[in-house]
Design a protein around this motif. Sequence first.
Motif, PDB file in Angstrom:
ATOM      1  N   VAL A  73      24.321 -10.570 -10.919  1.00 29.27           N
ATOM      2  CA  VAL A  73      24.526  -9.188 -10.448  1.00 29.27           C
ATOM      3  C   VAL A  73      25.117  -8.314 -11.549  1.00 29.27           C
ATOM      4  O   VAL A  73      25.848  -7.371 -11.276  1.00 29.27           O
ATOM      5  CB  VAL A  73      25.434  -9.149  -9.193  1.00 29.27           C
ATOM      6  CG1 VAL A  73      24.737  -9.780  -8.003  1.00 29.27           C
ATOM      7  CG2 VAL A  73      26.772  -9.860  -9.448  1.00 29.27           C
ATOM      8  N   ALA A  74      24.754  -8.618 -12.806  1.00 29.16           N
ATOM      9  CA  ALA A  74      25.336  -7.883 -13.927  1.00 29.16           C
ATOM     10  C   ALA A  74      24.580  -6.599 -14.261  1.00 29.16           C
ATOM     11  O   ALA A  74      25.066  -5.789 -15.040  1.00 29.16           O
ATOM     12  CB  ALA A  74      25.397  -8.785 -15.166  1.00 29.16           C
ATOM     13  N   SER A 128      29.383  -7.932 -14.594  1.00 28.39           N
ATOM     14  CA  SER A 128      29.623  -7.200 -15.834  1.00 28.39           C
ATOM     15  C   SER A 128      30.691  -6.151 -15.561  1.00 28.39           C
ATOM     16  O   SER A 128      31.179  -6.009 -14.434  1.00 28.39           O
ATOM     17  CB  SER A 128      28.325  -6.543 -16.325  1.00 28.39           C
ATOM     18  OG  SER A 128      27.825  -5.654 -15.343  1.00 28.39           O
ATOM     19  N   ARG A 129      31.051  -5.413 -16.593  1.00 29.73           N
ATOM     20  CA  ARG A 129      32.047  -4.358 -16.439  1.00 29.73           C
ATOM     21  C   ARG A 129      31.606  -3.376 -15.344  1.00 29.73           C
ATOM     22  O   ARG A 129      30.432  -3.049 -15.229  1.00 29.73           O
ATOM     23  CB  ARG A 129      32.220  -3.620 -17.771  1.00 29.73           C
ATOM     24  CG  ARG A 129      33.242  -2.498 -17.741  1.00 29.73           C
ATOM     25  CD  ARG A 129      33.333  -1.841 -19.101  1.00 29.73           C
ATOM     26  NE  ARG A 129      33.892  -2.763 -20.102  1.00 29.73           N
ATOM     27  CZ  ARG A 129      35.188  -2.954 -20.277  1.00 29.73           C
ATOM     28  NH1 ARG A 129      36.063  -2.298 -19.528  1.00 29.73           N
ATOM     29  NH2 ARG A 129      35.613  -3.796 -21.201  1.00 29.73           N
ATOM     30  N   GLY A 130      32.567  -2.900 -14.542  1.00 29.11           N
ATOM     31  CA  GLY A 130      32.265  -1.906 -13.515  1.00 29.11           C
ATOM     32  C   GLY A 130      31.891  -2.482 -12.171  1.00 29.11           C
ATOM     33  O   GLY A 130      31.415  -1.751 -11.293  1.00 29.11           O
ATOM     34  N   GLU A 175      33.767  -7.375  -6.178  1.00 33.06           N
ATOM     35  CA  GLU A 175      34.795  -8.395  -5.960  1.00 33.06           C
ATOM     36  C   GLU A 175      35.683  -8.022  -4.778  1.00 33.06           C
ATOM     37  O   GLU A 175      36.036  -8.879  -3.958  1.00 33.06           O
ATOM     38  CB  GLU A 175      35.626  -8.564  -7.230  1.00 33.06           C
ATOM     39  CG  GLU A 175      34.807  -9.061  -8.415  1.00 33.06           C
ATOM     40  CD  GLU A 175      35.642  -9.259  -9.661  1.00 33.06           C
ATOM     41  OE1 GLU A 175      36.864  -9.446  -9.528  1.00 33.06           O
ATOM     42  OE2 GLU A 175      35.079  -9.243 -10.771  1.00 33.06           O
ATOM     43  N   ASP A 176      36.039  -6.748  -4.680  1.00 31.11           N
ATOM     44  CA  ASP A 176      36.887  -6.295  -3.572  1.00 31.11           C
ATOM     45  C   ASP A 176      36.202  -6.490  -2.221  1.00 31.11           C
ATOM     46  O   ASP A 176      36.859  -6.762  -1.209  1.00 31.11           O
ATOM     47  CB  ASP A 176      37.249  -4.813  -3.747  1.00 31.11           C
ATOM     48  CG  ASP A 176      38.214  -4.585  -4.901  1.00 31.11           C
ATOM     49  OD1 ASP A 176      38.854  -5.559  -5.343  1.00 31.11           O
ATOM     50  OD2 ASP A 176      38.310  -3.436  -5.364  1.00 31.11           O
ATOM     51  N   ILE A 221      31.976 -14.604 -13.120  1.00 28.48           N
ATOM     52  CA  ILE A 221      31.836 -14.834 -14.553  1.00 28.48           C
ATOM     53  C   ILE A 221      31.208 -13.590 -15.168  1.00 28.48           C
ATOM     54  O   ILE A 221      30.254 -13.027 -14.613  1.00 28.48           O
ATOM     55  CB  ILE A 221      30.955 -16.072 -14.823  1.00 28.48           C
ATOM     56  CG1 ILE A 221      31.680 -17.332 -14.358  1.00 28.48           C
ATOM     57  CG2 ILE A 221      30.598 -16.183 -16.296  1.00 28.48           C
ATOM     58  CD1 ILE A 221      30.831 -18.566 -14.440  1.00 28.48           C
ATOM     59  N   ARG A 222      31.722 -13.148 -16.295  1.00 23.62           N
ATOM     60  CA  ARG A 222      31.197 -11.965 -16.962  1.00 23.62           C
ATOM     61  C   ARG A 222      30.034 -12.327 -17.899  1.00 23.62           C
ATOM     62  O   ARG A 222      30.139 -13.254 -18.695  1.00 23.62           O
ATOM     63  CB  ARG A 222      32.292 -11.285 -17.779  1.00 23.62           C
ATOM     64  CG  ARG A 222      33.291 -10.471 -16.967  1.00 23.62           C
ATOM     65  CD  ARG A 222      32.696  -9.114 -16.589  1.00 23.62           C
ATOM     66  NE  ARG A 222      33.627  -8.319 -15.828  1.00 23.62           N
ATOM     67  CZ  ARG A 222      34.411  -7.368 -16.342  1.00 23.62           C
ATOM     68  NH1 ARG A 222      34.379  -7.122 -17.640  1.00 23.62           N
ATOM     69  NH2 ARG A 222      35.205  -6.665 -15.571  1.00 23.62           N
ATOM     70  N   GLN A 223      28.969 -11.553 -17.789  1.00 24.99           N
ATOM     71  CA  GLN A 223      27.899 -11.578 -18.790  1.00 24.99           C
ATOM     72  C   GLN A 223      28.165 -10.386 -19.707  1.00 24.99           C
ATOM     73  O   GLN A 223      27.964  -9.241 -19.322  1.00 24.99           O
ATOM     74  CB  GLN A 223      26.514 -11.461 -18.140  1.00 24.99           C
ATOM     75  CG  GLN A 223      25.377 -11.560 -19.149  1.00 24.99           C
ATOM     76  CD  GLN A 223      24.007 -11.310 -18.520  1.00 24.99           C
ATOM     77  OE1 GLN A 223      23.911 -10.632 -17.485  1.00 24.99           O
ATOM     78  NE2 GLN A 223      22.957 -11.809 -19.134  1.00 24.99           N
TER      79      GLN A 223
END
Length: 297
Positions: free
Chosen positions: A12-13, A59-61, A66-67, A104-106
Amino acid sequence: MRKKVTKAIFPVAGMGTRFLPATKSVPKEIMTLVDRPLVQYAIDEAREAGIKEFIFVTSRGKSALEDYFDHAPQLEQVLRKKNKTELLETLKNTNMDSGAIAYIRQHRALGLGHAVWCAHRLIANEPFAVILPDDVIAGEEPCLKQMVEAYEETGGSMVAAMEVPKEKTSSYGVLDVKEDMGSLVSVNGMVEKPDMDEAPSNLAVIGRYILSPNVLRTLNKQKSGAGGEIQLTDAIAKEIELGHDVYGYRFRGQRFDCGSKAGFLQATVAFALARDDLRDELSGFLQEALAADKAAQ
């Protein structure tokens, strides 16, 4: 004994640029079909298939995503005071237990294959599922559950597949069919976004996968493919080269491409018409709108 599929990766990045300006501040995955975000449909499908661990490659943003899965004590308290028991029950499905979900961040947009590889340490040496929330599939039995049941008989790796018009094969990964067994097909190879004249079939790969951990080892060595990205289909095709079984599964259900505006609208209408509390009013509106449009022509 064959290991059960209990882990799923949700890539979902993506930035969701086709839905700007909405996705400037709202992750595409929590845009709603009727009253449930896209990602909730994916989570519900995974749960029905027996998935216990949920891995999101973000990814960022994406903090709103998550909330969404966190508990909301204040909201729950208000609903409890007002005796809104049905709404409380609805909220339960959005909560994820501690330890059941990981993020996990891509850091670089290097393609679907790279996004899946980012989760390799959490998968270890187990078969796993991949679900693309953009592909929403409506059916009496959830698509991934159908696939898990088939996988328990076949093993190997498996991709969801559906037939598409020949002129649209250049938008998909396409299967080179070895043997057609009805719901299942064994696969000779896979081609990512082939030209219409070069497509080996019109059986396209849709966003549901059950994969051997070998695929992750291949992705670790993979070079960029079509579009300059690390393609998941290339890694699955390598499985075939190595003599491992790969199957396509013709799922029962209707797929909506919610990565496009038209597909998102079609899904919204279809899911609303399936609801007893919305069907009559929406159906009446659609009939009036179509009649007015026809008269205007």
